[in-house]
Design a protein around this motif. Structure first.
Motif, PDB file in Angstrom:
ATOM      1  N   SER A   1       0.857  -1.185   0.000  1.00  0.00           N
ATOM      2  CA  SER A   1       0.000   0.000   0.000  1.00  0.00           C
ATOM      3  C   SER A   1       0.896   1.239   0.000  1.00  0.00           C
ATOM      4  O   SER A   1       1.237   1.779   1.031  1.00  0.00           O
ATOM      5  CB  SER A   1      -0.907   0.011   1.232  1.00  0.00           C
ATOM      6  OG  SER A   1      -1.775   1.116   1.177  1.00  0.00           O
ATOM      7  N   THR A   2       1.285   1.666  -1.188  1.00  0.00           N
ATOM      8  CA  THR A   2       2.406   2.577  -1.349  1.00  0.00           C
ATOM      9  C   THR A   2       1.986   4.036  -1.447  1.00  0.00           C
ATOM     10  O   THR A   2       1.005   4.379  -2.075  1.00  0.00           O
ATOM     11  CB  THR A   2       3.181   2.202  -2.618  1.00  0.00           C
ATOM     12  OG1 THR A   2       3.560   0.849  -2.519  1.00  0.00           O
ATOM     13  CG2 THR A   2       4.410   3.058  -2.768  1.00  0.00           C
ATOM     14  N   MET A   3       2.777   4.878  -0.844  1.00  0.00           N
ATOM     15  CA  MET A   3       2.604   6.313  -0.980  1.00  0.00           C
ATOM     16  C   MET A   3       3.628   6.825  -1.997  1.00  0.00           C
ATOM     17  O   MET A   3       4.768   6.402  -1.996  1.00  0.00           O
ATOM     18  CB  MET A   3       2.849   7.010   0.355  1.00  0.00           C
ATOM     19  CG  MET A   3       1.924   6.540   1.459  1.00  0.00           C
ATOM     20  SD  MET A   3       0.225   6.933   1.121  1.00  0.00           S
ATOM     21  CE  MET A   3      -0.565   6.182   2.530  1.00  0.00           C
TER      22      MET A   3
ATOM     23  N   ASN B   1       5.692  14.557   7.784  1.00  0.00           N
ATOM     24  CA  ASN B   1       5.511  13.965   9.111  1.00  0.00           C
ATOM     25  C   ASN B   1       4.686  12.689   8.948  1.00  0.00           C
ATOM     26  O   ASN B   1       3.561  12.730   8.441  1.00  0.00           O
ATOM     27  CB  ASN B   1       4.784  14.971  10.010  1.00  0.00           C
ATOM     28  CG  ASN B   1       4.453  14.410  11.381  1.00  0.00           C
ATOM     29  OD1 ASN B   1       4.711  13.246  11.676  1.00  0.00           O
ATOM     30  ND2 ASN B   1       3.853  15.237  12.219  1.00  0.00           N
ATOM     31  N   PRO B   2       5.209  11.521   9.337  1.00  0.00           N
ATOM     32  CA  PRO B   2       4.447  10.275   9.130  1.00  0.00           C
ATOM     33  C   PRO B   2       3.075  10.290   9.792  1.00  0.00           C
ATOM     34  O   PRO B   2       2.116   9.705   9.278  1.00  0.00           O
ATOM     35  CB  PRO B   2       5.352   9.195   9.741  1.00  0.00           C
ATOM     36  CG  PRO B   2       6.324   9.914  10.616  1.00  0.00           C
ATOM     37  CD  PRO B   2       6.494  11.267  10.003  1.00  0.00           C
ATOM     38  N   TYR B   3       2.964  11.000  10.919  1.00  0.00           N
ATOM     39  CA  TYR B   3       1.663  11.076  11.587  1.00  0.00           C
ATOM     40  C   TYR B   3       0.719  12.012  10.849  1.00  0.00           C
ATOM     41  O   TYR B   3      -0.505  11.858  10.901  1.00  0.00           O
ATOM     42  CB  TYR B   3       1.847  11.522  13.038  1.00  0.00           C
ATOM     43  CG  TYR B   3       2.695  10.563  13.838  1.00  0.00           C
ATOM     44  CD1 TYR B   3       2.280   9.256  14.071  1.00  0.00           C
ATOM     45  CD2 TYR B   3       3.925  10.952  14.346  1.00  0.00           C
ATOM     46  CE1 TYR B   3       3.061   8.373  14.789  1.00  0.00           C
ATOM     47  CE2 TYR B   3       4.721  10.072  15.072  1.00  0.00           C
ATOM     48  CZ  TYR B   3       4.289   8.776  15.285  1.00  0.00           C
ATOM     49  OH  TYR B   3       5.067   7.907  15.985  1.00  0.00           O
TER      50      TYR B   3
ATOM     51  N   GLU C   1       0.579  -0.097  11.569  1.00  0.00           N
ATOM     52  CA  GLU C   1       1.476  -0.844  10.681  1.00  0.00           C
ATOM     53  C   GLU C   1       1.687  -0.096   9.368  1.00  0.00           C
ATOM     54  O   GLU C   1       2.790  -0.056   8.824  1.00  0.00           O
ATOM     55  CB  GLU C   1       0.916  -2.251  10.414  1.00  0.00           C
ATOM     56  CG  GLU C   1       1.011  -3.194  11.591  1.00  0.00           C
ATOM     57  CD  GLU C   1       2.445  -3.351  12.076  1.00  0.00           C
ATOM     58  OE1 GLU C   1       3.343  -3.587  11.229  1.00  0.00           O
ATOM     59  OE2 GLU C   1       2.693  -3.231  13.297  1.00  0.00           O
ATOM     60  N   GLU C   2       0.602   0.489   8.837  1.00  0.00           N
ATOM     61  CA  GLU C   2       0.721   1.263   7.596  1.00  0.00           C
ATOM     62  C   GLU C   2       1.565   2.511   7.810  1.00  0.00           C
ATOM     63  O   GLU C   2       2.325   2.926   6.924  1.00  0.00           O
ATOM     64  CB  GLU C   2      -0.668   1.642   7.082  1.00  0.00           C
ATOM     65  CG  GLU C   2      -1.462   0.482   6.524  1.00  0.00           C
ATOM     66  CD  GLU C   2      -2.877   0.880   6.148  1.00  0.00           C
ATOM     67  OE1 GLU C   2      -3.380   0.382   5.122  1.00  0.00           O
ATOM     68  OE2 GLU C   2      -3.479   1.696   6.882  1.00  0.00           O
TER      69      GLU C   2
ATOM     70  N   LYS D   1       5.236   1.986   7.352  1.00  0.00           N
ATOM     71  CA  LYS D   1       5.680   1.840   5.968  1.00  0.00           C
ATOM     72  C   LYS D   1       5.879   3.177   5.256  1.00  0.00           C
ATOM     73  O   LYS D   1       6.578   3.246   4.244  1.00  0.00           O
ATOM     74  CB  LYS D   1       4.678   0.992   5.181  1.00  0.00           C
ATOM     75  CG  LYS D   1       4.638  -0.466   5.639  1.00  0.00           C
ATOM     76  CD  LYS D   1       3.643  -1.257   4.810  1.00  0.00           C
ATOM     77  CE  LYS D   1       3.621  -2.718   5.242  1.00  0.00           C
ATOM     78  NZ  LYS D   1       2.658  -3.516   4.445  1.00  0.00           N
ATOM     79  N   VAL D   2       5.242   4.243   5.752  1.00  0.00           N
ATOM     80  CA  VAL D   2       5.370   5.530   5.068  1.00  0.00           C
ATOM     81  C   VAL D   2       6.471   6.400   5.657  1.00  0.00           C
ATOM     82  O   VAL D   2       6.700   7.514   5.193  1.00  0.00           O
ATOM     83  CB  VAL D   2       4.038   6.322   5.077  1.00  0.00           C
ATOM     84  CG1 VAL D   2       2.944   5.519   4.435  1.00  0.00           C
ATOM     85  CG2 VAL D   2       3.660   6.769   6.475  1.00  0.00           C
ATOM     86  N   VAL D   3       7.186   5.894   6.666  1.00  0.00           N
ATOM     87  CA  VAL D   3       8.274   6.677   7.260  1.00  0.00           C
ATOM     88  C   VAL D   3       9.323   7.065   6.222  1.00  0.00           C
ATOM     89  O   VAL D   3       9.754   8.228   6.170  1.00  0.00           O
ATOM     90  CB  VAL D   3       8.925   5.918   8.438  1.00  0.00           C
ATOM     91  CG1 VAL D   3      10.216   6.605   8.889  1.00  0.00           C
ATOM     92  CG2 VAL D   3       7.945   5.832   9.608  1.00  0.00           C
ATOM     93  N   PRO D   4       9.774   6.135   5.331  1.00  0.00           N
ATOM     94  CA  PRO D   4      10.761   6.539   4.324  1.00  0.00           C
ATOM     95  C   PRO D   4      10.276   7.671   3.433  1.00  0.00           C
ATOM     96  O   PRO D   4      11.038   8.553   3.048  1.00  0.00           O
ATOM     97  CB  PRO D   4      10.995   5.254   3.513  1.00  0.00           C
ATOM     98  CG  PRO D   4      10.633   4.156   4.453  1.00  0.00           C
ATOM     99  CD  PRO D   4       9.500   4.694   5.266  1.00  0.00           C
TER     100      PRO D   4
END
Length: 606
Positions: free
Chosen positions: A95-97, A215-217, A228-229, A232-235
């Protein structure tokens, strides 16, 4: 009387010293060098040897028949290799950003909505006008058409909250809109953006950077992500930190996938034990393990990046020497912590993030000395008597001692392309030597990776030459702040660009980094390899593991010609109270020709 040629076959260059030798006197006649052809110690070296000899003979007006003897160095061939292993193995999966950062966005603020092609706006029925939209426009439409359509649809009641353009038209479109919206442009792979999915655009005001999608949040809030998702978007959020604009799109589950090849573990085999260390533990931990072991071999975990790299080095040496791969051992490894740009999986325009990585340089030696065989081949090719003149470290000491102002105890640091070699002699004539992985090629790799330069030769030039900024058509400012003026106008193609000053020529550098950043990366890369390895080598050849044992340290080799390396090493060694500096072989050669000169001197006392 004899005419003797000393030939130093190195990993990168072949150097020749020619002298007229009698029982009472040695008179050096000249020197030359040529790039080494093939792996050191193999038959391919002969072509480079011939080029180096014939160019010198021609310069001195000598003939090949005038030569009485050729002496070559006795050295085990070594091969070095460098690799970059990332510590973080997973970038983005499933589930990619997707993120993007153009240089010239339009408008400012945050826009959230469903993606829609600009041509489909007119088909929206009244029942769909309650939705909010992010409009997608490819290069087929220019800024005038796009602005006209957007204004028309906004007047019709369509809630357009942002736009993503393929052309570099963000500002031009924004200037013509009745209601300003954030616009991201220069999206090269715009056709890969899925339609009908939730999207967020953020454009910061001039002089500021985006805050929400870096900001991941913030991303988790917009897209209602689970914990969990969010991991995955931290990078992606890290990749957008410090940018003025960006776009994030949640693609369908499983739309983007990537195969993970782990960085892996390194195994360091000593005399009695084998130590294991993971790439993810970083360079300091790896070098700590190596420092207290008498290294017999180093190998990597099967099925990993580092395992494949180390295996490939052994395969290469096996191919050149004919030895069984199991008999070839990696004798040393240099690890350096660094940062490398990592492409984001699913990115639309080459988006990247800076990720922790470990740079590795390794060196392989074999127990098989092929120089005797090479000597026979040279004799057969040239018809001149050839002998193996002595251990390379001994010859280097003899040559280095011709530097005016030196004495014993002496240490030599020979910095080449693949390895850093060191040898020493104390007041009693006792000698020691070592070969360590990591030198010029390692520095080039670090520069290449940290700056995201694809061309290795450009990274090599960045390592070798000073930088400047073209500030007008008639002057440049060097990296040290000094200014040079020109009588004739400079080329418009280099105006306002960072350039390399290479042999009087200004070479533009098309890299998205400031001059100060490029300079810092170059200098820090040299410190982490050249300075660190010099200190490591000196401690290895000291009987007490103390650099203060040496009164004199001479830097020789091709890298000693660098415009800042000798100064860096000299400064680093000054705290030990030693006299350190760049060699000047025979008072005329500079740091080159130490081993070749030593070969001519032969058995004469140091």
């Amino acid at each position: 009387m004899k005419i003797i040629a000393g030939i130093d076959i190195g990993n990168a260059t072949t150097e020749v010293a020619l002298a007229r030798v009698t029982d009472s006197e040695i008179k050096f006649l000249g020197s030359s060098l040529y790039k080494t052809t093939g792996l050191k110690g193999t038959e391919e070296n002969i072509e480079g040897i011939k080029k180096a000899i014939f160019s010198l003979l021609e310069k001195l007006d000598f003939k090949l028949e005038d030569l009485d003897l050729i002496r070559i160095n006795e050295a085990t061939p070594v091969i070095g290799d460098v690799s970059m292993e990332t510590i973080t193995e997973t970038i983005i999966t499933e589930s990619t950003m997707i993120g993007h950062n153009p240089d010239t966005p339009g408008g400012c603020g945050i826009g959230i909505g469903l993606t829609i092609n600009i041509d489909n706006l007119k088909e929206l029925k009244c029942s769909l006008l309650d939705e909010e939209y992010i409009v997608i426009a490819n290069k087929d439409k220019n800024f005038l058409e796009i602005a006209k359509i957007l204004n028309s649809e906004i007047n019709r009641g369509v809630k357009i909250k942002g736009a993503i353009l393929q052309r570099d038209d963000g500002v031009l479109v924004n200037n013509r809109l009745l209601i300003k919206i954030p616009i991201v442009d220069e999206v090269q792979l715009i056709e890969k953006i899925p339609l009908g999915v939730k999207c967020c655009i953020e454009v910061a005001e001039k002089g500021r950077v985006i805050e929400k999608i870096s900001n991941p949040y913030g991303i988790a809030t917009i897209f209602n992500l689970t914990s969990e998702e969010t991991k995955k978007v931290v990078p992606l959020s890290k990749a957008l930190i410090g940018n003025r604009s960006g776009v994030v799109i949640k693609t369908p589950q499983g739309d983007v996938k990537e195969k993970i090849i782990p960085a892996g573990n390194i195994y360091i085999k000593g005399c009695k034990t084998t130590e294991e260390v993971g790439i993810q533990e970083g360079a300091e931990k790896i070098m700590e393990k190596i420092s207290f072991l008498n290294v017999q071999d180093i190998f990597g975990e099967d099925g990993t990046n580092v395992g494949g790299m180390l295996r490939n080095v052994k395969n290469t040496m096996s191919k050149f020497t004919g030895e069984n791969i199991e008999d070839i051992k990696i004798k040393d490894l240099l690890a350096v912590d660094t940062f490398v740009p990592q492409r984001i999986k699913g990115g639309l325009a080459g988006e990247f993030m800076l990720e922790n990585a470990v740079g590795l340089a390794v060196m392989v030696g074999t127990e098989k000395n092929q120089m005797e065989n090479l000597a026979r081949l040279i004799k057969s090719e040239l018809g001149i008597e050839v002998e193996v003149g002595g251990v390379e470290a001994d010859m280097a000491i003899k040559g280095a001692l011709t530097t005016p102002g030196t004495g014993k105890p002496l240490a030599i640091i020979d910095i080449g392309a693949g390895s850093t070699d060191a040898c020493s002699i104390d007041k009693f004539g006792r000698k020691a030597h070592t070969h360590l992985a990591g030198a010029g090629n390692m520095v080039t790799l670090l520069i290449q990776k940290e700056l995201g330069v694809e061309n290795f030769n450009l990274a090599e030039d960045i390592k070798k030459y000073p930088l400047a900024k073209v500030e007008s058509f008639f002057h440049i400012r060097y990296e040290d702040g000094s200014v040079q003026f020109f009588n004739e106008p400079l080329s418009p193609s280099i105006y306002a660009k960072n350039v390399l000053v290479k042999n009087g020529e200004l070479i533009p550098i098309d890299i998205q980094n400031t001059l100060e950043r490029i300079r810092d990366i170059r200098r820090e890369s040299k410190r982490r390899v050249f300075v660190a390895n010099s200190e490591r080598a000196l401690k290895k050849i000291s009987l007490t593991k103390n650099i203060r044992d040496f009164e004199f340290v001479i830097i020789v080799g091709g890298s000693a010609l660098d415009f800042e390396i000798p100064e860096m090493i000299t400064e680093a060694l000054s705290k030990y109270g030693v006299v350190a500096g760049c060699g000047n072989i025979r008072g005329i050669e500079g740091p080159r020709n130490a081993v070749a000169t030593g070969l001519v001197l032969g058995d004469r006392e140091c």
